[in-house]
Design an enzyme around this catalytic site. Structure first.
Site, PDB file in Angstrom:
ATOM      1  N   GLY A   1     130.500  51.575 -34.839  1.00  0.00           N
ATOM      2  CA  GLY A   1     128.967  51.796 -35.225  1.00  0.00           C
ATOM      3  C   GLY A   1     128.023  50.293 -34.904  1.00  0.00           C
ATOM      4  N   SER A   2     127.463  50.065 -35.776  1.00  0.00           N
ATOM      5  CA  SER A   2     126.555  48.987 -35.310  1.00  0.00           C
ATOM      6  C   SER A   2     126.948  47.516 -35.295  1.00  0.00           C
ATOM      7  CB  SER A   2     125.138  49.060 -36.622  1.00  0.00           C
ATOM      8  OG  SER A   2     124.458  50.201 -36.384  1.00  0.00           O
TER       9      SER A   2
END
Length: 588
Positions: free
Chosen positions: A306-307
């Site tokens: 993810g981020s």
């Protein structure tokens, strides 16, 4: 005549029987004493075993200790050893009982019921003080000994990293051996450091107290008890890890306290790139270690980031001059720019986009990067230590390209070349989705690299191999990554500022109250799977370093396959920092 003939035949039969018996005895006692029958039984060892009683003091396998030489696998337990022939002799039982503060009756019962040497216990392991051990041994009572026994740690510490030891079968390796020869039962490491350093820590022999007995278990050669140990004064060796035992134990308690059930954490010393603590859950079922993949160290296997992957895009965008100071991004759009985002953030510049983890901004930048250079994302992921295995690797004695751990996952960015020209695939990749897979250890390594100023080091989990006398057999040097391609000082400085902004203004505000100032990045990765209740599952991350002004630790916490609002990464991350602060303040 018939009687005489029968007598001759019987005599011949008896003579033949005696000759066969003599030949058999010669075979057993002189010829095949060590390889008797098709099973290759060692008759000498078997006979000694039948008339020997013993208690093992040390199994002889090498030990693992932490960075301060605190034991991680075995501990010295001062123990009282009692031999069963005491029941047949008059010995100063009251005096021994008084020295160890127990009743004579308990000692008497222990000896009376013993058929083999015993370690005296009173409900639990009975531990002696150094003074008690000296006083007992000074009595010089045959069959009564105070010794340090090597016992396994009652509570497993860093069990995924250290690994397990199990008995396994090894078939005969000599093709000329007798057909049908049985395999040999050996004990060896099956995971973690126990597996990778198995050849270093294999035992030469046990250390034990023993005495010889007759058929009635009475002393065969008087009351002399012998102590035997391997003749080599340098073995077994000790593997000195980089783990800090106090912090490791605290980290395990914190993970359990917050019920993080799948995932774990990695804590790295930034100066040396040494692993200080590593926790993987679920814990190992020791009766069946392979069930539910619990033997797998989650911190060394690839996960969807993810981020927390966004620093890669940020670094590439900075070095390609894509971030003009007045550039604005519409963060009300989703990552594809086709609809509204779940979180409406308005018009943001790049710093604000990073702090608030705006997916659309990174999709736009990644598309521009791919148009400039289709290899740019892999290139900067490599520069930040996310792609190749990051664990210490080098030549150690006759082991070429020796890795300190048996398995560390290799990161991936793309699987299909066609994805590099697909706007949606590029958008997902930019935000750490699609086919992006990295290990939590690699994310921790990235944070340490940024905090350290861009110099990428290999991650160590072992610093030294020590002889039995504590002199050094081999030291693993701190060494740079083989593909070290440092980012520019400006880019590193900018990344440090961006990670700090996350805590000051963005998704990491929860860490503003920590005793150490924190810089870091949060991440949520959609997995495309649901639980039994139909709820979507995510990987939840927080990765960062602290203290900001003088970075000392890089920390990653990941909660895998959780409902979006149920992750506990922030709670674990926060409490780890506070625990380290308390430990360091207490020791200063």
């Amino acid at each position: 005549m018939d009687v005489r003939k029968r007598t001759i035949n019987l005599s011949v039969g008896v003579i033949i029987f005696i000759i066969v018996l003599i030949i058999r005895l010669i075979q057993i006692q002189l010829i095949q004493t060590e390889e008797f029958s098709k099973h290759n039984i060692n008759l000498l060892e078997a006979s000694v075993s039948q008339r020997t009683q013993q208690v093992v003091i040390d199994q002889g396998r090498g030990k693992f200790v932490d960075k301060n030489n605190e034991p991680l696998t075995y501990v010295n337990q001062p123990s009282l050893i009692l031999f069963p022939f005491l029941k047949n002799m008059d010995w100063p039982i009251e005096q021994v009982a008084r020295l160890i503060n127990v009743s004579p009756e308990k000692l008497n019962v222990a000896v009376k019921t013993a058929n083999e040497p015993i370690v005296f216990e009173e409900g639990k392991a009975f531990t002696l003080t150094d003074i008690q051990m000296t006083e007992i041994n000074d009595l010089k009572i045959p069959g009564v000994f105070a010794v340090n026994r090597q016992n396994e740690m009652p509570d497993k510490i860093a069990e995924h990293l250290i690994g397990l030891v199990r008995e396994y079968e090894q078939a005969p390796v000599n093709s000329e051996e007798v057909n049908g020869a049985k395999s040999i039962n050996l004990k060896g490491g099956i995971s973690g450091l126990q597996q990778q350093f198995n050849e270093f820590v294999l035992p030469e022999a046990e250390s034990k107290l023993l005495y010889h007995v007759d058929g009635k278990n009475g002393p065969l050669f008087g009351l002399e008890v012998k102590y035997t140990e391997p003749a080599n004064p340098f073995y077994p060796v000790t593997i000195k890890t980089t783990i800090d035992k106090e912090i490791q134990i605290a980290a395990e308690k914190i993970v359990n306290k917050h019920q993080l059930n799948d995932g774990g954490l990695v804590l790295i010393d930034i100066a040396t790139n040494d692993v200080v603590a590593m926790v993987s859950v679920p814990s190992i079922n020791h009766s069946d270690p392979y069930v539910d993949d619990a033997l797998e160290n989650r911190m060394l296997t690839v996960q969807t980031p993810g981020s927390v992957f966004k620093p890669v895009i940020a670094a590439a965008a900075i070095e390609h001059n894509l971030l003009q100071s007045n550039r604005i991004f519409d963060c009300d759009l989703d990552m594809y720019g086709e609809g509204k985002s779940q979180y409406l953030s308005g018009m943001l510049n790049f710093e604000e986009s990073f702090a608030n983890s705006c997916n659309y901004t990174f999709s736009v930048l990644a598309q521009e990067l791919m148009e400039l250079n289709s290899q740019s994302i892999e290139e900067y992921a490599t520069k930040l230590g996310l792609i190749n295995p990051v664990i210490w690797n080098g030549d150690v004695f006759h082991f070429e390209e020796f890795n300190q751990l048996p398995y560390v996952g290799t990161g991936t960015i793309w699987v299909e070349e066609s994805d590099k020209t697909s706007p949606k695939a590029i958008a997902q990749t930019a935000n750490g989705q699609k086919n992006v897979k990295v290990t939590p250890l690699a994310i921790a390594n990235m944070m340490a690299t940024i905090a350290r100023g861009g110099k990428e080091l290999q991650v160590r989990v072992v610093s030294d191999i020590l002889y039995k006398n504590e002199t050094t057999l081999y030291s693993f040097p701190i060494q740079t990554s083989k593909d070290n391609q440092p980012l520019s000082p400006y880019t590193i400085l900018k990344l440090q500022q961006l990670l700090r902004t996350v805590v000051l203004e963005g998704t990491g505000r929860a860490f503003q109250g920590n005793s150490y100032e924190v810089a870091g990045k949060s991440g949520t990765a959609q997995l495309g799977i649901k639980n039994d209740d139909g709820e979507e599952l995510h990987n939840k991350w927080f990765a960062g370093y602290f203290p900001v002004q003088n970075p000392k630790y890089a920390l990653v916490v990941v909660d895998l396959k959780q409902q979006e609002n149920n992750a506990v990464t922030n709670d674990v991350f926060y409490e780890i920092i506070e625990t380290i602060y308390e430990i360091e303040q207490g020791s200063s």
